[in-house]
Design a protein around this motif. Sequence first.
Motif, PDB file in Angstrom:
ATOM      1  N   VAL A 189       0.839  -1.203   0.000  1.00 59.18           N
ATOM      2  CA  VAL A 189       0.000   0.000   0.000  1.00 59.18           C
ATOM      3  C   VAL A 189       0.874   1.252   0.000  1.00 59.18           C
ATOM      4  CG1 VAL A 189      -1.835   1.195   1.231  1.00 59.18           C
ATOM      5  CG2 VAL A 189      -1.759  -1.309   1.226  1.00 59.18           C
ATOM      6  N   LEU A 190       1.914   1.243   0.843  1.00 57.07           N
ATOM      7  CA  LEU A 190       2.813   2.399   0.913  1.00 57.07           C
ATOM      8  C   LEU A 190       3.498   2.641  -0.427  1.00 57.07           C
ATOM      9  CD1 LEU A 190       3.975   4.531   2.819  1.00 57.07           C
ATOM     10  CD2 LEU A 190       5.809   2.918   3.378  1.00 57.07           C
ATOM     11  N   PHE A 191       3.992   1.559  -1.056  1.00 63.63           N
ATOM     12  CA  PHE A 191       4.623   1.682  -2.371  1.00 63.63           C
ATOM     13  C   PHE A 191       3.648   2.252  -3.399  1.00 63.63           C
ATOM     14  CE2 PHE A 191       4.723  -0.495  -6.494  1.00 63.63           C
ATOM     15  CZ  PHE A 191       5.862   0.067  -7.036  1.00 63.63           C
ATOM     16  N   TYR A 192       2.436   1.735  -3.389  1.00 64.74           N
ATOM     17  CA  TYR A 192       1.462   2.154  -4.397  1.00 64.74           C
ATOM     18  C   TYR A 192       1.125   3.639  -4.250  1.00 64.74           C
ATOM     19  CZ  TYR A 192      -2.773   2.258  -7.201  1.00 64.74           C
ATOM     20  OH  TYR A 192      -3.728   2.557  -8.138  1.00 64.74           O
ATOM     21  N   LEU A 193       0.891   4.099  -3.005  1.00 60.53           N
ATOM     22  CA  LEU A 193       0.544   5.508  -2.798  1.00 60.53           C
ATOM     23  C   LEU A 193       1.686   6.432  -3.218  1.00 60.53           C
ATOM     24  CD1 LEU A 193      -1.293   5.275   0.651  1.00 60.53           C
ATOM     25  CD2 LEU A 193      -2.316   5.573  -1.620  1.00 60.53           C
TER      26      LEU A 193
END
Length: 576
Positions: free
Chosen positions: A78-82
């Motif tokens: 999730v952190l990577f995607y955001l």
Amino acid sequence: MPKEYLSSLFHYEARYHRIIQGLLGISIVIARVAGYITPTWLMIYYLCVLVATTVFDFWFVIHSDRETFRPKVYSIKVLFYLLAIIAGGIMGTIGAEKTNTGLPFISIHVLLLLYGIFMICEVQFFNDIFDSVMSIQNFFIYGALLAIAMLLPYRGYFDKVWIVFILLSMVIVYLILFLLRHLSQRSVIMLEKKNTNLFFENLDIREENASLIHAQERLAEVNETINYQRIQLNDALSDLKKRGEETRTLIDIMEYFTSTFELEESMKYMIDRVAALKNLNICAIMVDADVCLNEEQIFETWTDKNYGRERLKRETIQIYEEFKKSGSRDPMIICNNYDHVLPYFERRGCCITAIPAYEKDTLYGVMILAGERYDHFYGGYDFYYTVLVDFTTAMIKDRLYRTTEDMAKKDGLTKIYNRIYFNTVYPEMLKKAEETGKPISVLMLDIDHFKNVNDTYGHIAGDQAIRSVAKSDWEVAKKYGGMAVRFGGEEFLLILEDTPVERAREIAAELHEKVRTTPIPFEGIDISINTSLGVATYPTTVQETEKTLDRADKAMYYGKTHGRGRIVVDGVDNVD
């Protein structure tokens, strides 16, 4: 959450991720071909982000079954995607001086953000929902990144106040995430409560199964004892022909009892053998209702003359009522050498005797014996009591079998057929209809506004409403030789074989009116409910048997969306 549940959820969710990622990738490619994303490298960048998340999903699913694996690793994705979406938004800024303009590109950006919100919601479930749900640190980090990703690409529209808009968007995002967090907590709590109820229900079923096993063991012990007694009796009385014949008859009866689970057949076989051995001119037995899951009293008789069966049954029931009043276990002498003690029977033999049938201390039936010899019962009644003991043992066995079978076939709340059993027999019904060409009608019924009943009166009242509808469904099914089924929740079925659509409509109207006019008493008030009912008939309204149920469901749904409280016949009343 249990690891088994998380692992299953990972595999299930991964399929939806692949579909979403694939659709997003196609949308990005189409937007680039149409010229809404002018730099080709920007399209390649977004596609690489989606590919990276897909690769992570495959890796995550493969390692999700490991004992030491921690679901919180999922938050890395999730952190990577955001961060990737923020970077893509900076590179693909939307504004008057930028090339990426227009609603299609904005739509793609919004879709990418919605996918990010979807993954943030997943983190709430994949972490321990009752301890942290989402840590405060992650909560603010994800909210801030999501807000930045939402407005940073549009900063050209806001001039120098774009930071203010980002702060406002953070507040909105936090409120949305907090709402989603609260909803997820409530959903999981309700699910845990339901699982707890199911756990205790499972414990009750296990206790019942243990009781059944214990009863079966006791039954085996009784059978072994009786067989041992028979062997001893044959050895001790081998020189007595009469006793030998009695023993032979008892053995035959018991062997027959062990070979069948049909109570009526066992009763018929028993009285035929007893009458033949003892030269009786009347031998009858009556078993009361609800003794062996039988809804009505069962009466079987053997006579050597043309006696009126119905009158004999009526008089046998009268004698049974006398035994219930007196509580006696001794034989009742109805006629001894033409001296009638009770007026129930006319002269059908000079010796008429009634013997009560008990299961432990409970009277459940009576046996009637009539002979023409004056010394017919001089030898006593031991043989007949032994026959009744064998029959009682067989009846207990039949009841255990029927109870076990009933538990598998019937719905626990309503006691009508459940969906599992329906799925077993329904294909055979359709096959029979195809082979014979006879019509088969399917009636699907759903309680209107059932949620209002639960919300207004509580789930106990809702259960009472479901039981009431099931009872009406069962009574109508019994009346017309149909099959009543609880299909699920507040949905019910009535299957009518060899029933044309016109007749099915009439029966549906009767069922609909019966449910509507049957009050449901609850805590001093009467609750009224209504239903929507769909009817489909093969081959009249449906030409393919396997679609009959689906068409009935669609007809019912049409009624619910067009006013409720009505009957809709497939292909006649609905136009969908």
